[in-house]
Motif scaffolding. Structure first.
Motif, PDB file in Angstrom:
ATOM      1  N   VAL A 159       0.951  -1.305  -0.029  1.00 17.07           N
ATOM      2  CA  VAL A 159       0.061  -0.008  -0.017  1.00 17.07           C
ATOM      3  C   VAL A 159       0.983   1.319  -0.024  1.00 17.07           C
ATOM      4  CG1 VAL A 159      -1.843   1.243   1.150  1.00 17.07           C
ATOM      5  CG2 VAL A 159      -1.771  -1.291   1.304  1.00 17.07           C
ATOM      6  N   LEU A 160       0.651   2.302  -0.820  1.00 19.69           N
ATOM      7  CA  LEU A 160       1.330   3.339  -0.964  1.00 19.69           C
ATOM      8  C   LEU A 160       0.508   4.603  -0.669  1.00 19.69           C
ATOM      9  CD1 LEU A 160       3.913   4.856  -1.735  1.00 19.69           C
ATOM     10  CD2 LEU A 160       3.203   4.902  -4.189  1.00 19.69           C
ATOM     11  N   VAL A 161       0.733   5.331   0.313  1.00 16.73           N
ATOM     12  CA  VAL A 161      -0.078   6.327   0.860  1.00 16.73           C
ATOM     13  C   VAL A 161       0.458   7.865   0.670  1.00 16.73           C
ATOM     14  CG1 VAL A 161      -1.034   7.442   3.192  1.00 16.73           C
ATOM     15  CG2 VAL A 161      -0.998   4.814   2.922  1.00 16.73           C
ATOM     16  N   SER A 162      -0.250   8.606   0.113  1.00 16.36           N
ATOM     17  CA  SER A 162       0.394   9.721  -0.359  1.00 16.36           C
ATOM     18  C   SER A 162      -0.990  10.781  -0.352  1.00 16.36           C
ATOM     19  CB  SER A 162       1.242   9.863  -1.379  1.00 16.36           C
ATOM     20  OG  SER A 162       1.840  11.225  -1.369  1.00 16.36           O
ATOM     21  N   SER A 163      -0.629  12.232  -0.394  1.00 20.61           N
ATOM     22  CA  SER A 163      -1.755  13.060  -0.692  1.00 20.61           C
ATOM     23  C   SER A 163      -2.214  12.717  -2.146  1.00 20.61           C
ATOM     24  CB  SER A 163      -1.153  14.500  -0.642  1.00 20.61           C
ATOM     25  OG  SER A 163      -0.549  14.608   0.650  1.00 20.61           O
ATOM     26  N   ARG A 164      -3.502  13.144  -2.392  1.00 22.44           N
ATOM     27  CA  ARG A 164      -4.069  12.806  -3.620  1.00 22.44           C
ATOM     28  C   ARG A 164      -3.520  13.432  -4.939  1.00 22.44           C
ATOM     29  NH1 ARG A 164      -9.100  10.129  -3.809  1.00 22.44           N
ATOM     30  NH2 ARG A 164     -10.045   9.837  -1.884  1.00 22.44           N
ATOM     31  N   TYR A 165      -3.004  14.564  -4.782  1.00 21.69           N
ATOM     32  CA  TYR A 165      -2.210  15.228  -5.893  1.00 21.69           C
ATOM     33  C   TYR A 165      -1.000  14.534  -6.341  1.00 21.69           C
ATOM     34  CZ  TYR A 165       0.882  17.529  -2.371  1.00 21.69           C
ATOM     35  OH  TYR A 165       1.823  17.746  -1.470  1.00 21.69           O
ATOM     36  N   HIS A 166      -0.572  13.876  -5.131  1.00 21.23           N
ATOM     37  CA  HIS A 166       0.814  13.169  -5.375  1.00 21.23           C
ATOM     38  C   HIS A 166       0.836  11.696  -5.961  1.00 21.23           C
ATOM     39  CE1 HIS A 166       4.968  11.997  -3.823  1.00 21.23           C
ATOM     40  NE2 HIS A 166       5.138  12.789  -4.574  1.00 21.23           N
ATOM     41  N   LEU A 167      -0.220  11.225  -5.954  1.00 22.50           N
ATOM     42  CA  LEU A 167      -0.410   9.563  -5.998  1.00 22.50           C
ATOM     43  C   LEU A 167      -0.168   9.311  -7.526  1.00 22.50           C
ATOM     44  CD1 LEU A 167      -3.916   9.072  -4.371  1.00 22.50           C
ATOM     45  CD2 LEU A 167      -1.644   8.183  -3.480  1.00 22.50           C
ATOM     46  N   ASP A 193      -9.728  23.362  -4.547  1.00 22.33           N
ATOM     47  CA  ASP A 193      -9.272  24.734  -4.606  1.00 22.33           C
ATOM     48  C   ASP A 193      -8.089  25.182  -5.353  1.00 22.33           C
ATOM     49  OD1 ASP A 193      -6.744  24.168  -2.834  1.00 22.33           O
ATOM     50  OD2 ASP A 193      -8.461  22.960  -1.786  1.00 22.33           O
ATOM     51  N   PRO A 194      -7.923  26.438  -5.406  1.00 20.38           N
ATOM     52  CA  PRO A 194      -6.670  26.719  -6.492  1.00 20.38           C
ATOM     53  C   PRO A 194      -5.469  26.144  -6.232  1.00 20.38           C
ATOM     54  CG  PRO A 194      -7.845  28.757  -5.729  1.00 20.38           C
ATOM     55  CD  PRO A 194      -8.510  27.642  -4.845  1.00 20.38           C
ATOM     56  N   TRP A 195      -5.191  25.840  -4.760  1.00 22.39           N
ATOM     57  CA  TRP A 195      -3.753  25.477  -4.128  1.00 22.39           C
ATOM     58  C   TRP A 195      -3.826  24.004  -4.844  1.00 22.39           C
ATOM     59  CZ3 TRP A 195       0.719  26.102  -2.820  1.00 22.39           C
ATOM     60  CH2 TRP A 195       1.423  24.941  -2.257  1.00 22.39           C
ATOM     61  N   THR A 196      -4.932  23.230  -4.794  1.00 22.88           N
ATOM     62  CA  THR A 196      -5.090  21.891  -5.175  1.00 22.88           C
ATOM     63  C   THR A 196      -4.798  21.913  -6.452  1.00 22.88           C
ATOM     64  OG1 THR A 196      -6.460  21.142  -3.253  1.00 22.88           O
ATOM     65  CG2 THR A 196      -6.206  19.700  -5.211  1.00 22.88           C
TER      66      THR A 196
END
Length: 230
Positions: A159-167, A193-196
């Motif tokens: 299992v590889l866990v990371s933030s959604r933007y980084h997957l 949001d703009p940051w994501t």
């Protein structure tokens, strides 16, 4: 909120890239210009779909690998905390799982992995279920060092866990190293949001660069570059 590090500045911090990295960065940018950005949009669509669709629960694997994130004043940053909470939730759902925390010292006095370990201990995760890799400074090295540390990762899915933007990038790099990641998102849903959106675009840029570099290295028979990314 601090602005994201630009691709050029982040490149300067990468170790071992040298002229190979500069060459492939130039080629990647030239391809973006030649295709009027369409090649980048293809990657952006992939990054977005993986970020949107990846589950945050119900995934299985003997090991849970949590990708690190830069500390803030030597403390776990909010995004890193979400990854750690997800790993803790996976362990609580299946105590047979073991957790590997990766990430070295990226500007502070303590490694990302060690701080993450302390964080999980405070949540009640037994020390016997935790392992760390604290020498790597970027995602590719995170995964390469994890592969060297744990023979199980070479042979079985994890299992590889990371933030959604980084997957998407984590998946691509892991597969390039011959690993079998099962993705798990730190957040329950993808924010809009703009940051994501900026982070998704930045990840697409990095993946475009990685894909161009991998293809170029194979075409030219560059063993040095191939040894780094495979």
């Amino acid at each position: 909120m601090k602005p994201a590090t630009t691709p050029a500045k982040r490149f300067v911090r990468q170790r071992g890239m040298g002229w190979d990295g500069l060459t492939t960065l130039l080629l990647s940018n030239l391809l973006l210009l030649a295709t009027l950005g369409l090649s980048g949009l293809w990657w952006l669509r992939r990054v977005w779909r993986i970020a949107r669709d990846t589950p945050y629960a119900g995934v299985e694997g003997d090991w849970v690998v949590v990708l690190g994130a830069r500390l803030q004043d030597d403390q776990v940053a909010p995004g890193h905390a979400r990854r750690l909470r997800r790993a803790a939730a996976l362990y609580q759902a299946d105590p047979r799982q073991r957790i590997l925390l990766v990430g070295g010292r990226t500007g502070g006095r303590v490694s990302e992995a060690e701080r993450g370990r302390e964080w999980l201990l405070e949540l009640g995760i037994p020390a016997s279920r935790l392992a760390i890799e604290d020498q790597s400074l970027n995602t590719l090295d995170n995964l390469r060092n994890a592969r060297q540390l744990l023979a199980d990762l070479r042979e079985r899915p994890f299992v590889l866990v990371s933030s959604r933007y980084h997957l998407a990038r984590g998946q691509a790099l892991a597969r390039g190293l011959g690993l079998q990641p099962v993705l798990c998102a730190a957040e329950e849903r993808l924010r809009r949001d703009p940051w994501t959106c900026w982070r998704l675009a930045l990840e697409a840029y990095y993946l475009h660069w990685y894909a161009v570099g991998k293809t170029w290295s194979r075409w030219t028979g560059n063993r040095h570059s191939l040894a780094r990314i495979t």
